[in-house]
Each structure stands twice: as C-alpha cells, then as structure tokens.
Design an enzyme around this catalytic site. Sequence first.
Site: not given
Length: 323
Positions: A273, A278
């Site tokens: 990410c 994430r």
Amino acid sequence: MICRSNLSIILGLLFFSCTQTKEKNKEDITPIIASETKTYFSTKHLLDVDELHSLFEKERIKIVDFRKPEVYEKSHIQGAINIWRSDIEDISYPYKGMMATKEHIEALFSSLGIKNEDTLVLYDDQGACDAARLWWVLKNYDFESVKLLNGGLEAWKKIGGPINDEPVVLTPSEFTLPANSSFKLWIGKEEILEIVSSEGKEIILDTRNMDEFSGKRQKNGAQKAGRIPKSILIDWAEAIDYQGTQKFKPFHQLETIYSRMNASKHDLVITYCHSGVRSAHTTFVLTELLGYKNVKNYDGSWVEWSYFDDLPFKQDSITIIKK
C-alpha cells in the site's frame, strides 16, 4: 389380483420419484447454504467483543489501543494501553514507516509492562486497519499471542463495554520475543524487483484506493505517484462492513472479493500500500480468514519504492499531491 399388483407398483414408483426429487433438491441447496454459513479459515488471531467482555480484567490479557495518543487520551477501552505507528517504526531509514527492530519492540513492550505470557488484544476505530500492522510485525517476530478485536471500538461501545479517559499505571516488565524470527509475512524491494522483471505467476496486490493506484493522488511521504508494475488493485476497505457492524465481512463475501486475483490458495501473493499498514490488514484477511498459504506484505510499500528513481513504476493520471 393383477390390478392390485399394478396399483402397488405405481404407488411405489411415485414414492420413489418424490423421494429422489426431495434428495436432489436437498443436494442442490446444501452447497449454497454451506457457502453462506462457512466460518473463517482461522479465528486464532481474531476476537469478538462479547468474548473480550467475558475475559475483561483477566491478569494475562493486555488490551492495546492502536490509535494516535491524542485520540486515545480522550477515551479508550478501560485499562487499555496505547501504542501508535511511530512507536513501532525504524527511524534509521530516509523514509517513514519501516518495521521496528526486534530489540526496539522488546524495549517498548517492557516499558509498557507487557509480559511474555500475556495475550494482546489490539483494536482501533478504522476497521482493524491500523491494529493489523502491529499484528503483522509481531507475526514476523514469531509472537503468536495476539488478537484483533473484530469491530474495534465501535463494536465495544455497542455492547456497553466500559470506556474511560483515565491513564493506565504501567509497571515495567522484561519482555522478550522468540530467539529466532521467521519474517514469514515479510518481503523486501529486491525480491519484488526480481518478480517484476520475471514472467512468473506471482500476484502483486495493491491495497490502496483507485486514485493512488492510477497515480491521480500522491500521498505525503511518497516521492512520486503511481504503482508497482504488474500490480492489480483490491482496496483493503472492501473487506470491512463499514455501513453496518464495522467488522470483517463474512467468509463467502471475502472469497468473492479476493477471487478477483485469480490466484490459488498456494500462489505467492505480495501485498503493498502506501507504507505497509493497509496491506498488513489485507495480509490478515488473506492468511487468517481465507487460508492463503503464501502471502508476503511489502514493508516499505510505495513510500520506499517511490524513493528510488531506478525502480520501475506505472502511472495513468495527472498527479494531485495530497498532504
């Protein structure tokens, strides 16, 4: 006599036909029901708020509020200690977000009074996105006694779990991680560069949003906008029921979402990410909830990749820099 025999045969055939039809319908329906009610591959590292409520204030449970300190200070689960991203970061790199060393984690946990025999329950208010980063770090250092609180702070509030703004009194401990670290869920830029340059079947999964993936948006910390070549996009947030429970979506929905990778459960899947947060969340979903066997999260992610001018990248759009 003949008529009675024929009648018996006809009735027998009708009964057999009805039975077969019922059995066939049962066979047709069963797979549908099974797919809708199947539980996650593993819940070893997942805890429901009701379970936490029953374990609350047990001696060997440490609740960790993984949010910014200023947010934690306003209100948190009663008795929770606070850890944030910057606490588990290696600041020796010229860019931010890299995983802290084993020694750093040991010193941090010792200062917070965490003991080797403790089970850590991690939560945030972002669908477990931030908390999953700490889970991922600890998994790489082979510390297994850690669980994500499904639904986080919002789910805890819904069941009337105790919350306050009182500081926690900390008694330092001597915490140590296992002697040998497997880094089982970790991958670095050199290995990814080899994959980008090859013709292999490996999946490179970008877990950001479409604007970041296309290059339209450049977040603070990145040197340029874009993505790693060969990447496909599945936004990490698709895995969370944001409009309802704030929890992970059911198994069958997650299976459908990640079937878009066209990968088997044994293929190598590399997640990334902006800074590995994430993508740590997606790594949790793939390995723990869905049972993928070979998932690696790229620690440096786009912050690191974009830092090096000699690394290849793709970009579709005009860039808007976001601070």
